[in-house]
Design a protein around this motif. Structure first.
Motif, mmCIF file in Angstrom:
data_model
loop_
_atom_site.group_PDB
_atom_site.id
_atom_site.type_symbol
_atom_site.label_atom_id
_atom_site.label_comp_id
_atom_site.label_asym_id
_atom_site.label_seq_id
_atom_site.Cartn_x
_atom_site.Cartn_y
_atom_site.Cartn_z
ATOM 1 N N LYS A 127 0.936 -1.109 0.257
ATOM 2 C CA LYS A 127 -0.019 0.095 -0.010
ATOM 3 C C LYS A 127 0.986 1.323 -0.060
ATOM 4 C CE LYS A 127 -3.743 2.053 2.746
ATOM 5 N NZ LYS A 127 -4.719 1.967 4.032
ATOM 6 N N PHE A 128 0.628 2.016 -0.926
ATOM 7 C CA PHE A 128 1.575 3.430 -1.199
ATOM 8 C C PHE A 128 0.721 4.565 -1.560
ATOM 9 C CE2 PHE A 128 1.844 0.833 -4.937
ATOM 10 C CZ PHE A 128 1.817 1.805 -5.742
ATOM 11 N N LYS A 129 1.385 5.656 -1.240
ATOM 12 C CA LYS A 129 0.815 7.015 -1.731
ATOM 13 C C LYS A 129 1.470 7.396 -2.653
ATOM 14 C CE LYS A 129 0.814 11.172 0.534
ATOM 15 N NZ LYS A 129 0.855 12.065 1.718
ATOM 16 N N VAL A 130 0.868 8.024 -3.680
ATOM 17 C CA VAL A 130 1.591 8.716 -4.982
ATOM 18 C C VAL A 130 2.010 9.931 -4.401
ATOM 19 C CG1 VAL A 130 1.622 9.436 -7.149
ATOM 20 C CG2 VAL A 130 0.142 7.657 -6.420
ATOM 21 N N VAL A 131 3.372 10.330 -4.154
ATOM 22 C CA VAL A 131 3.838 11.497 -4.088
ATOM 23 C C VAL A 131 3.934 12.534 -5.148
ATOM 24 C CG1 VAL A 131 5.989 12.672 -3.072
ATOM 25 C CG2 VAL A 131 5.119 10.484 -2.144
ATOM 26 N N LYS A 132 4.292 11.967 -6.335
ATOM 27 C CA LYS A 132 4.707 12.744 -7.436
ATOM 28 C C LYS A 132 4.033 12.018 -8.780
ATOM 29 C CE LYS A 132 8.385 14.821 -9.840
ATOM 30 N NZ LYS A 132 9.832 15.170 -10.045
ATOM 31 N N VAL A 133 3.526 12.775 -9.710
ATOM 32 C CA VAL A 133 3.244 11.961 -11.094
ATOM 33 C C VAL A 133 4.258 12.523 -12.138
ATOM 34 C CG1 VAL A 133 1.487 11.836 -12.891
ATOM 35 C CG2 VAL A 133 0.863 12.035 -10.429
ATOM 36 N N PRO A 134 5.147 11.678 -12.626
ATOM 37 C CA PRO A 134 5.989 12.159 -13.702
ATOM 38 C C PRO A 134 5.435 12.751 -14.802
ATOM 39 C CG PRO A 134 5.876 9.813 -13.434
ATOM 40 C CD PRO A 134 5.173 10.055 -12.599
ATOM 41 N N SER A 135 6.110 13.807 -15.212
ATOM 42 C CA SER A 135 5.565 14.360 -16.582
ATOM 43 C C SER A 135 5.862 13.728 -18.015
ATOM 44 C CB SER A 135 5.965 15.822 -16.520
ATOM 45 O OG SER A 135 7.493 16.054 -16.413
ATOM 46 N N THR A 136 7.193 12.803 -17.689
ATOM 47 C CA THR A 136 7.398 12.133 -19.016
ATOM 48 C C THR A 136 7.320 10.538 -18.700
ATOM 49 O OG1 THR A 136 9.813 11.811 -18.078
ATOM 50 C CG2 THR A 136 9.489 14.060 -19.196
ATOM 51 N N LYS A 137 7.638 9.966 -19.830
ATOM 52 C CA LYS A 137 7.274 8.418 -19.828
ATOM 53 C C LYS A 137 8.921 7.804 -19.604
ATOM 54 C CE LYS A 137 3.255 8.361 -22.739
ATOM 55 N NZ LYS A 137 2.831 7.671 -23.878
ATOM 56 N N ASN A 138 9.773 8.569 -19.131
ATOM 57 C CA ASN A 138 11.029 8.164 -19.037
ATOM 58 C C ASN A 138 11.494 8.549 -17.688
ATOM 59 O OD1 ASN A 138 11.560 6.504 -21.458
ATOM 60 N ND2 ASN A 138 12.003 8.466 -22.353
ATOM 61 N N VAL A 139 11.763 7.529 -16.610
ATOM 62 C CA VAL A 139 11.849 8.081 -15.169
ATOM 63 C C VAL A 139 13.400 7.064 -14.889
ATOM 64 C CG1 VAL A 139 11.337 8.041 -12.772
ATOM 65 C CG2 VAL A 139 9.726 8.377 -14.553
ATOM 66 N N SER A 140 14.259 7.839 -14.173
ATOM 67 C CA SER A 140 15.547 7.217 -13.830
ATOM 68 C C SER A 140 15.190 6.303 -12.574
ATOM 69 C CB SER A 140 16.682 8.159 -13.470
ATOM 70 O OG SER A 140 16.456 8.795 -12.301
ATOM 71 N N LYS A 141 16.005 5.457 -12.127
ATOM 72 C CA LYS A 141 15.810 4.520 -11.135
ATOM 73 C C LYS A 141 15.927 5.377 -9.731
ATOM 74 C CE LYS A 141 17.401 0.204 -9.131
ATOM 75 N NZ LYS A 141 18.529 -1.080 -9.332
ATOM 76 N N LYS A 142 16.653 6.461 -9.682
ATOM 77 C CA LYS A 142 16.565 7.501 -8.374
ATOM 78 C C LYS A 142 15.286 8.089 -8.406
ATOM 79 C CE LYS A 142 19.268 11.304 -6.529
ATOM 80 N NZ LYS A 142 19.913 12.128 -6.848
ATOM 81 N N GLU A 143 14.869 8.463 -9.422
ATOM 82 C CA GLU A 143 13.446 9.399 -9.648
ATOM 83 C C GLU A 143 12.305 8.427 -9.206
ATOM 84 O OE1 GLU A 143 13.959 13.046 -12.648
ATOM 85 O OE2 GLU A 143 14.054 10.608 -13.619
ATOM 86 N N SER A 144 12.416 7.243 -9.767
ATOM 87 C CA SER A 144 11.273 6.288 -9.499
ATOM 88 C C SER A 144 11.072 6.256 -7.905
ATOM 89 C CB SER A 144 11.523 5.044 -10.231
ATOM 90 O OG SER A 144 12.561 4.351 -9.505
ATOM 91 N N LYS A 145 12.175 5.974 -7.081
ATOM 92 C CA LYS A 145 11.804 6.124 -5.470
ATOM 93 C C LYS A 145 11.184 7.217 -5.031
ATOM 94 C CE LYS A 145 15.685 3.012 -5.396
ATOM 95 N NZ LYS A 145 16.890 2.493 -4.623
ATOM 96 N N GLU A 146 11.319 8.432 -5.646
ATOM 97 C CA GLU A 146 10.714 9.611 -5.138
ATOM 98 C C GLU A 146 9.182 9.801 -5.708
ATOM 99 O OE1 GLU A 146 13.268 12.739 -6.878
ATOM 100 O OE2 GLU A 146 14.931 12.021 -5.680
ATOM 101 N N LEU A 147 8.788 8.971 -6.486
ATOM 102 C CA LEU A 147 7.176 8.939 -6.903
ATOM 103 C C LEU A 147 6.433 8.306 -5.845
ATOM 104 C CD1 LEU A 147 7.657 7.701 -10.626
ATOM 105 C CD2 LEU A 147 7.595 9.937 -9.699
ATOM 106 N N ILE A 148 6.667 7.530 -4.898
ATOM 107 C CA ILE A 148 5.814 7.025 -3.854
ATOM 108 C C ILE A 148 6.259 6.943 -2.609
ATOM 109 C CG2 ILE A 148 4.715 5.468 -5.688
ATOM 110 C CD1 ILE A 148 6.424 3.099 -4.273
ATOM 111 N N GLU A 149 5.267 7.030 -1.646
ATOM 112 C CA GLU A 149 5.476 6.657 -0.359
ATOM 113 C C GLU A 149 4.894 5.417 0.170
ATOM 114 O OE1 GLU A 149 4.258 8.603 3.797
ATOM 115 O OE2 GLU A 149 4.382 9.871 2.145
#
Length: 95
Positions: A57-79
């Motif tokens: 179960k997780f919360k969406v913190v950020k919705v990316p604006s592009t269809k390519n996300v780095s591994k580092k950025e992907s960890k910042e998308l959810i809590e």
């Protein structure tokens, strides 16, 4: 952004088709309701995935604006709010 694409970009699942199949099977909920793969995701949505071997179960913190996300950025998308591994031995015993 579509739910199936978000799950892939957040690296919850490896492939978008896998995310779609999970939605079709009814194991994915958004804000407590079963969700289809095309559901639009927004910030602060709570997503639950309940499979035979895992619950997350997780919360969406950020919705990316592009269809390519780095591994580092992907960890910042959810809590992550809750995560459990299920004991497969007990499930097999029930069968």
């Amino acid at each position: 952004m579509r739910l199936d694409l978000f799950l892939k970009l957040a690296r919850i699942v490896k492939r978008r088709t896998q995310a779609k199949e999970m939605c079709d099977e009814g194991v994915v909920k958004v804000n407590g309701k079963k969700a289809k793969a095309a559901k639009e995701i927004s910030e602060n949505d709570v997503i639950e995935i309940d499979t035979i071997s895992k619950y997350i179960k997780f919360k969406v913190v950020k919705v990316p604006s592009t269809k390519n996300v780095s591994k580092k950025e992907s960890k910042e998308l959810i809590e992550i709010l809750e995560e459990k591994r299920k004991d497969l031995k007990n499930i097999i015993d029930l069968l």
